[in-house]
Structures are given as structure tokens and as C-alpha cells.
Design a protein around this motif. Structure first.
Motif, PDB file in Angstrom:
ATOM      1  N   ILE A  61      -2.065 -12.172   4.509  1.00 20.01           N
ATOM      2  CA  ILE A  61      -0.713 -11.618   4.347  1.00 20.01           C
ATOM      3  C   ILE A  61      -0.684 -10.276   5.068  1.00 20.01           C
ATOM      4  N   PRO A  62       0.104 -10.150   6.124  1.00 17.76           N
ATOM      5  CA  PRO A  62       0.151  -8.871   6.841  1.00 17.76           C
ATOM      6  C   PRO A  62       0.536  -7.720   5.913  1.00 17.76           C
ATOM      7  N   GLY A  63      -0.242  -6.658   5.971  1.00 18.00           N
ATOM      8  CA  GLY A  63       0.012  -5.484   5.145  1.00 18.00           C
ATOM      9  C   GLY A  63      -0.825  -5.444   3.887  1.00 18.00           C
ATOM     10  N   LEU A  64      -1.413  -6.569   3.484  1.00 22.75           N
ATOM     11  CA  LEU A  64      -2.209  -6.586   2.259  1.00 22.75           C
ATOM     12  C   LEU A  64      -3.513  -5.808   2.427  1.00 22.75           C
ATOM     13  N   GLY A  65      -4.061  -5.800   3.617  1.00 16.99           N
ATOM     14  CA  GLY A  65      -5.256  -4.991   3.880  1.00 16.99           C
ATOM     15  C   GLY A  65      -4.957  -3.508   3.782  1.00 16.99           C
ATOM     16  N   GLN A  66      -3.751  -3.102   4.189  1.00 21.75           N
ATOM     17  CA  GLN A  66      -3.360  -1.704   4.062  1.00 21.75           C
ATOM     18  C   GLN A  66      -3.168  -1.337   2.585  1.00 21.75           C
ATOM     19  N   VAL A  67      -2.681  -2.274   1.779  1.00 20.84           N
ATOM     20  CA  VAL A  67      -2.573  -2.037   0.340  1.00 20.84           C
ATOM     21  C   VAL A  67      -3.973  -1.887  -0.249  1.00 20.84           C
ATOM     22  N   TYR A  68      -4.909  -2.726   0.187  1.00 20.24           N
ATOM     23  CA  TYR A  68      -6.295  -2.641  -0.282  1.00 20.24           C
ATOM     24  C   TYR A  68      -6.911  -1.291   0.076  1.00 20.24           C
ATOM     25  N   ASN A  69      -6.571  -0.763   1.253  1.00 18.90           N
ATOM     26  CA  ASN A  69      -7.098   0.533   1.700  1.00 18.90           C
ATOM     27  C   ASN A  69      -6.294   1.712   1.174  1.00 18.90           C
ATOM     28  N   LYS A  70      -5.200   1.429   0.462  1.00 24.01           N
ATOM     29  CA  LYS A  70      -4.298   2.458  -0.076  1.00 24.01           C
ATOM     30  C   LYS A  70      -3.637   3.275   1.040  1.00 24.01           C
ATOM     31  N   ARG A  71      -3.262   2.603   2.115  1.00 24.65           N
ATOM     32  CA  ARG A  71      -2.516   3.209   3.216  1.00 24.65           C
ATOM     33  C   ARG A  71      -1.131   2.551   3.249  1.00 24.65           C
ATOM     34  N   TYR A  72      -0.345   2.854   2.224  1.00 23.04           N
ATOM     35  CA  TYR A  72       0.935   2.173   2.036  1.00 23.04           C
ATOM     36  C   TYR A  72       1.951   2.505   3.121  1.00 23.04           C
ATOM     37  N   TRP A  73       1.849   3.674   3.741  1.00 14.96           N
ATOM     38  CA  TRP A  73       2.836   4.094   4.732  1.00 14.96           C
ATOM     39  C   TRP A  73       2.779   3.254   6.002  1.00 14.96           C
ATOM     40  N   LYS A  74       1.697   2.508   6.215  1.00 11.20           N
ATOM     41  CA  LYS A  74       1.584   1.691   7.423  1.00 11.20           C
ATOM     42  C   LYS A  74       2.303   0.345   7.301  1.00 11.20           C
ATOM     43  N   ILE A  75       2.579  -0.085   6.084  1.00  7.90           N
ATOM     44  CA  ILE A  75       3.177  -1.405   5.862  1.00  7.90           C
ATOM     45  C   ILE A  75       4.556  -1.524   6.509  1.00  7.90           C
ATOM     46  N   PRO A  76       5.475  -0.550   6.351  1.00  4.28           N
ATOM     47  CA  PRO A  76       6.780  -0.692   7.017  1.00  4.28           C
ATOM     48  C   PRO A  76       6.684  -0.741   8.538  1.00  4.28           C
ATOM     49  N   ILE A  77       5.708  -0.045   9.121  1.00  2.00           N
ATOM     50  CA  ILE A  77       5.539  -0.058  10.573  1.00  2.00           C
ATOM     51  C   ILE A  77       5.123  -1.451  11.035  1.00  2.00           C
ATOM     52  N   ILE A  78       4.202  -2.061  10.297  1.00  2.52           N
ATOM     53  CA  ILE A  78       3.734  -3.407  10.656  1.00  2.52           C
ATOM     54  C   ILE A  78       4.875  -4.410  10.572  1.00  2.52           C
ATOM     55  N   TYR A  79       5.601  -4.386   9.461  1.00  3.99           N
ATOM     56  CA  TYR A  79       6.682  -5.360   9.287  1.00  3.99           C
ATOM     57  C   TYR A  79       7.852  -5.091  10.228  1.00  3.99           C
ATOM     58  N   ALA A  80       8.111  -3.819  10.548  1.00  2.00           N
ATOM     59  CA  ALA A  80       9.185  -3.513  11.503  1.00  2.00           C
ATOM     60  C   ALA A  80       8.830  -4.036  12.895  1.00  2.00           C
ATOM     61  N   GLY A  81       7.583  -3.862  13.316  1.00  2.00           N
ATOM     62  CA  GLY A  81       7.164  -4.365  14.627  1.00  2.00           C
ATOM     63  C   GLY A  81       7.209  -5.873  14.704  1.00  2.00           C
ATOM     64  N   MET A  82       6.730  -6.540  13.651  1.00  2.00           N
ATOM     65  CA  MET A  82       6.755  -8.002  13.654  1.00  2.00           C
ATOM     66  C   MET A  82       8.184  -8.531  13.559  1.00  2.00           C
ATOM     67  N   ALA A  83       9.020  -7.871  12.750  1.00  2.00           N
ATOM     68  CA  ALA A  83      10.416  -8.316  12.617  1.00  2.00           C
ATOM     69  C   ALA A  83      11.181  -8.128  13.919  1.00  2.00           C
TER      70      ALA A  83
END
Length: 199
Positions: A61-83
Motif C-alpha cells: 500500500i503506497p504510503g504505508l512504509g512512511q507510516v511505519y517510519n513515522k514520516r506522515y508528511w510524505k504521504i500526501p506528496i506520494i498520493y498527489a504525484g500518483m494521482a
């Protein structure tokens, strides 16, 4: 004179005995090794599987690794680029289908497509429709590459971030400017000071 010879002989005899006594002496070396238990305690346990786990989570699941690393601010960037990549792929796919359907209708002899105009003279020629199809196909492929690149970047970022989180970054290391007044030539000397404090 005889006393001197006896004295020299006696002195020679005593020194030879002393020299033999020194040769027969054995010296014992006692080395003591002091083992000091390391008192520096790690703040967290090192987990060698954490980077692989973070990369696996991001691959599932894209972004779940960032949640695991506690880098939540990267999740919107990943989903915005993919979207954005998916949005432009869909838009270019729709444009490609429009140009292709119009070209196929013209080859079949119809003059009622949206690019023909009033029905007597075409607004866009057949060659322009072919070029528009190629351009839309190229943009569609580029959008797909951007989407895949953001997905792969998501996995790589989670892996690298998990690797770097396992290094202890302490406040004990500081780098700051240093200004020193030289009393001999009455000038200020500039430099950098690297400070490391042992706890």
C-alpha cells in the motif's frame, strides 16, 4: 704491584660472577588486561529487518512504509504525484480515443465527427488527426511512467528512511562559527569549531 695484580684479578673475578648471575636471571612478565564494560547504552534496539519491512509495506500500500517510519508528511506528496499521473493518463487516453474515432469515421467516409466543422470543409485534416493521436499516445505513456516513478520512489524512500532512522543522531555534536581576537596583531580571526561532548 702484586697487590694491584691481585686487586685487578679479584675485580675481574667478581665482575664475571656478577655477569653470570645476570644471565641466569629470568624475568616474568605479568600483563593484566582490564576489561571495562561499555557503559554507552543505545536508545533503541537495532532492527536489521526494519528497512525491508518498510519497503514491503510501501510496495503493498503506497504510503504505508512512511507510516511505519513515522514520516506522515510524505504521504500526501506520494498520493498527489500518483494521482496527477493517473489523471493525465486518463485525460490523454480520452483525447486519444476521440482523435482515433474521428479518424476512423473519416476513413469510413463519414463527415459528421466533432473535428470536421460545418460538414463541407474539415477544421482539422487527417494528417493533424494522426499527429494528435501520436501526441496523445506519447503523453499517455509519459503519464504512466510518472505514476510508476512515484510508486517506486515511495518504496525506495521508505527503505532508505528506515535505514537512516537506525543511526543515532545526537545533540552532542555541534558545528558553530568561532571568532577569536588575536592580541599580537590586534585582528579578529574567524574559524569553525567542531564540538563533541562525551557523556
Amino acid at each position: 704491584m702484586r697487590n694491584n695484580v691481585l686487586y685487578i684479578f679479584f675485580l675481574f673475578f667478581v665482575t664475571s660472577l656478577c655477569a653470570q648471575a645476570q644471565d641466569t636471571l629470568t624475568v616474568e612478565k605479568n600483563e593484566k588486561i582490564i576489561v571495562v564494560k561499555d557503559t554507552v547504552a543505545s536508545r533503541f534496539e537495532y532492527d536489521p529487518l526494519a528497512p525491508a519491512r518498510a519497503a514491503f509495506y510501501s510496495a503493498v500500500i503506497p504510503g504505508l512504509g512512511q507510516v511505519y517510519n513515522k514520516r506522515y508528511w510524505k504521504i500526501p506528496i506520494i498520493y498527489a504525484g500518483m494521482a496527477a499521473g493517473i489523471y493525465f493518463y486518463k485525460q490523454n487516453d480520452d483525447d486519444y480515443n476521440r482523435f482515433r474515432n474521428a479518424y476512423k469515421r473519416r476513413l469510413a467516409g463519414f463527415t459528421d465527427d466533432e473535428f470536421y466543422g460545418d460538414g463541407t470543409t474539415p477544421l482539422i485534416s487527417n494528417d493533424r488527426l494522426i499527429n494528435a493521436q501520436r501526441s496523445s499516445q506519447k503523453n499517455k505513456d509519459l503519464s504512466l511512467i510518472v505514476t510508476i516513478a512515484f510508486y517506486l520512489l515511495n518504496v525506495v524512500d521508505a527503505n532508505v528512511d528506515a535505514h537512516l532512522r537506525q543511526y543515532e543522531v545526537s545533540e552532542d555534536l555541534s558545528l558553530q562559527p568561532n571568532f577569536d581576537y588575536n592580541q599580537f596583531n590586534a585582528q579578529t580571526q574567524y574559524g569553525m569549531s567542531l564540538t563533541y561532548r562525551f557523556n
